[in-house]
Every structure is written in structure tokens, then in C-alpha cells.
Scaffold this motif. Structure first.
Motif: not given
Length: 167
Positions: A98-99, A103-105, A115-116, A126-128
Motif C-alpha cells: 500500500p502507498q 499533499r500539503s495545504m 509518497l510513502f 519514495l522519491e517524487t
């Protein structure tokens, strides 16, 4: 108020389900008695079939109401998390692992996200494009040094807040 209303709805649905179960057992007893004769059994069979159709409709309504109540609670929880943490959290379970997307406001765009991935009991980042190109190296160093996601997320929130309010 919403929680109390949902609890009341749930109690009403449970009462309806219990009533239908008792009606179902009574109708099956009546069906067995009337279905034993030769030619006169058709009317009893029709009555049972009508009851089963009614039960299916009521069961469908019951499940639909449960889905709606569950959806309302999920949305309430999601909104609460967003207000408390400053992050919209989404969970994707359609993969082997599962991921979780955050997303910050205060993010500049929808693509600016973290992304984790859950691997067993471990949550790894994970890298984004956001972590690779927009995140200060010192924030990543803080994560590596202290191994604290709350501290890391607080640093990102502070940086994004300061950037968004200065422009």
C-alpha cells in the motif's frame, strides 16, 4: 451532532434487520406448511417469493445506508486529519505494498506531494519530483538524522507556509 445522527441511523438499521430476520423465519414456516399439498401449494410459494424479493430490496437499502454512513465517517475523518496536520492523506491499496500520498495545504501545485510505501511494518519514503527537485536537502538530512517523520513533516509544513505567505 453528526456522530449521534449516524449512531441513531445505525440503530434503526439494526432494528429493521432484526425485524426482517424474524419475518423471514415466520414466512419460511408458513411456506413449509402450505407448500406440502399438491395443487394448492402455488399460492404459498408465491408468498414466500414475494417476501424474499422484499427482503432483497430491504437488504439492498440497508447496505446502501451503511455504505453512505461509512462514506460520511471516512470523509469526516479525512477532513479532520487535513485540518489537524495540514496534509490531505490518501491511501492506495491496489498494489502489493500500500502507498500513502501526502499533499500539503500549502503546496504550490497538486504534483507537490510526498509518497510513502508500507513494507511490512516499515513506512519508507519514495522519491517524487517534489522530494527530488523542490525539497531542501537539509530537511531530508533531518529525516535521516533523527528518523522522525513528524519532525520532517513539520519542517516541510513550516517551509511551505513561509513560502506561500511571503509571495
Amino acid at each position: 451532532k453528526q456522530v449521534a445522527a449516524l449512531q441513531q441511523q445505525q440503530q434503526q438499521l439494526q432494528q429493521q434487520q432484526q425485524q426482517h430476520m424474524s419475518m423471514s423465519s415466520a414466512s419460511s414456516l408458513g411456506g413449509d406448511e402450505s407448500g406440502g399439498g399438491g395443487g394448492g401449494g402455488g399460492g404459498g410459494g408465491l408468498g414466500v417469493s414475494m417476501m424474499m424479493v422484499g427482503e432483497t430490496v430491504d437488504s439492498s437499502k440497508y447496505h446502501q445506508r451503511l455504505k453512505e454512513a461509512f462514506k460520511q465517517r471516512i470523509n469526516l475523518f479525512r477532513d479532520c486529519c487535513y485540518q489537524l496536520t495540514g496534509y490531505m492523506i490518501t491511501l492506495s491499496t491496489d498494489r502489493e505494498f500500500p502507498q500513502v500520498t501526502l499533499r500539503s495545504m500549502y503546496a504550490e501545485s497538486q504534483e507537490d506531494c510526498l509518497l510513502f510505501q508500507w513494507r511490512g511494518e516499515t513506512l519508507e519514503m519514495l522519491e517524487t519530483a517534489f522530494t527530488k527537485h523542490k525539497l531542501r536537502a537539509s530537511l531530508l538530512d533531518t529525516l535521516r538524522r533523527y528518523n522522525s517523520l513528524p519532525l520532517f513533516l513539520a519542517g516541510i509544513t513550516q517551509e511551505l507556509f513561509e513560502t506561500s505567505t511571503m509571495h
